[in-house]
Design a protein around this motif. Sequence first.
Motif, PDB file in Angstrom:
ATOM      1  N   CYS A  91       0.852  -1.190   0.000  1.00  0.00           N
ATOM      2  CA  CYS A  91       0.000   0.000   0.000  1.00  0.00           C
ATOM      3  C   CYS A  91       0.892   1.246   0.000  1.00  0.00           C
ATOM      4  O   CYS A  91       2.061   1.188   0.386  1.00  0.00           O
ATOM      5  CB  CYS A  91      -0.941   0.007   1.200  1.00  0.00           C
ATOM      6  SG  CYS A  91      -0.090   0.166   2.768  1.00  0.00           S
ATOM      7  N   THR A  92       0.327   2.343  -0.417  1.00  0.00           N
ATOM      8  CA  THR A  92       1.047   3.614  -0.483  1.00  0.00           C
ATOM      9  C   THR A  92       0.393   4.601   0.469  1.00  0.00           C
ATOM     10  O   THR A  92      -0.824   4.809   0.406  1.00  0.00           O
ATOM     11  CB  THR A  92       1.014   4.179  -1.909  1.00  0.00           C
ATOM     12  OG1 THR A  92       1.565   3.209  -2.802  1.00  0.00           O
ATOM     13  CG2 THR A  92       1.812   5.471  -1.998  1.00  0.00           C
ATOM     14  N   PRO A  93       1.155   5.156   1.414  1.00  0.00           N
ATOM     15  CA  PRO A  93       0.572   6.159   2.315  1.00  0.00           C
ATOM     16  C   PRO A  93      -0.024   7.302   1.513  1.00  0.00           C
ATOM     17  O   PRO A  93       0.439   7.603   0.404  1.00  0.00           O
ATOM     18  CB  PRO A  93       1.770   6.608   3.156  1.00  0.00           C
ATOM     19  CG  PRO A  93       2.760   5.494   3.035  1.00  0.00           C
ATOM     20  CD  PRO A  93       2.572   4.913   1.688  1.00  0.00           C
ATOM     21  N   PRO A  94      -1.062   7.935   2.033  1.00  0.00           N
ATOM     22  CA  PRO A  94      -1.623   7.750   3.384  1.00  0.00           C
ATOM     23  C   PRO A  94      -2.762   6.759   3.458  1.00  0.00           C
ATOM     24  O   PRO A  94      -3.526   6.769   4.414  1.00  0.00           O
ATOM     25  CB  PRO A  94      -2.129   9.159   3.704  1.00  0.00           C
ATOM     26  CG  PRO A  94      -2.576   9.679   2.372  1.00  0.00           C
ATOM     27  CD  PRO A  94      -1.640   9.115   1.351  1.00  0.00           C
ATOM     28  N   VAL A  95      -2.950   5.883   2.455  1.00  0.00           N
ATOM     29  CA  VAL A  95      -4.068   4.944   2.478  1.00  0.00           C
ATOM     30  C   VAL A  95      -3.743   3.693   3.279  1.00  0.00           C
ATOM     31  O   VAL A  95      -4.602   2.843   3.470  1.00  0.00           O
ATOM     32  CB  VAL A  95      -4.452   4.564   1.038  1.00  0.00           C
ATOM     33  CG1 VAL A  95      -4.934   5.776   0.267  1.00  0.00           C
ATOM     34  CG2 VAL A  95      -3.285   3.897   0.316  1.00  0.00           C
ATOM     35  N   CYS A  96      -2.501   3.539   3.726  1.00  0.00           N
ATOM     36  CA  CYS A  96      -2.137   2.372   4.528  1.00  0.00           C
ATOM     37  C   CYS A  96      -2.793   2.461   5.898  1.00  0.00           C
ATOM     38  O   CYS A  96      -2.963   3.551   6.450  1.00  0.00           O
ATOM     39  CB  CYS A  96      -0.620   2.287   4.682  1.00  0.00           C
ATOM     40  SG  CYS A  96       0.229   1.926   3.131  1.00  0.00           S
ATOM     41  N   PRO A  97      -3.152   1.305   6.512  1.00  0.00           N
ATOM     42  CA  PRO A  97      -3.710   1.333   7.866  1.00  0.00           C
ATOM     43  C   PRO A  97      -2.708   1.910   8.846  1.00  0.00           C
ATOM     44  O   PRO A  97      -1.517   1.602   8.806  1.00  0.00           O
ATOM     45  CB  PRO A  97      -4.001  -0.140   8.160  1.00  0.00           C
ATOM     46  CG  PRO A  97      -4.051  -0.804   6.827  1.00  0.00           C
ATOM     47  CD  PRO A  97      -3.117  -0.051   5.955  1.00  0.00           C
ATOM     48  N   ALA A  98      -3.200   2.752   9.705  1.00  0.00           N
ATOM     49  CA  ALA A  98      -2.337   3.377  10.704  1.00  0.00           C
ATOM     50  C   ALA A  98      -2.359   2.559  11.984  1.00  0.00           C
ATOM     51  O   ALA A  98      -3.367   1.971  12.351  1.00  0.00           O
ATOM     52  CB  ALA A  98      -2.804   4.809  10.984  1.00  0.00           C
TER      53      ALA A  98
END
Length: 241
Positions: A64-71
Amino acid sequence: MTKLLSLAFASPVRWILPLCTALLASSCSLMERGQQTGSHAQTAPPAPHLAQMNFGRQAAFGLCTPPVCPAVTPKTLAPLLPSAALPASRPTAVAPTLSTGEETILASPGTTTESPPPSTPASESLSKTVTVHFGLGDASLSAADKVALGSAVSVAPDAKQITITGRTDSIGPASTNGLLAAARARTVHDYLRTAHPKLAPVLKLDAQGSCCYVAPNDTESGRSLNRRVDVLISSDGEQRP
């Protein structure tokens, strides 16, 4: 003269001024390009990386590519147990005589480590009885009776007393039955004394007819059980009923 000086000074100004203007415009263009390049470098998209996309049994991993990655949130982190809540480890001690890698686990408080008491072997039987049966009015031993008597006394060579008791059924006079009971006991006695002479000192006769029945006398099968000789082999020397 004044006119010539004016022309002399005017000629350089005419070509220097456009040159300065061109240089100024070129420098401004270079600054704008530098700013645009720096802006593009700062806003470059981050590189994708591996991240956990779900939780529990549905947990899966993917790029995944930030900012869509789970935090990562505090709920996704397992709380650390305080040291007091951890189970206490059982103490162990290494015995000096044990081999490398072996250990002795100490018993918990209150645990009994004494060895169980040795089991007591069951006491051996001090006596046994062998019974031979006779026909009506008969006092002779069959071959099977002799085998049974021989087997019984052969396993008891140290017997202290062997009591031979003759019995009859209820048919006939009591006096006749008494003689018949004694004759049956004497037959067994003589056979044991002949076949096993070492047992002669411990042989004892006991006979009584018309008594001590083991079955009812109203049937032939019951009477046949009562026509018998009981051989009681005792290892303690006491006569038993």
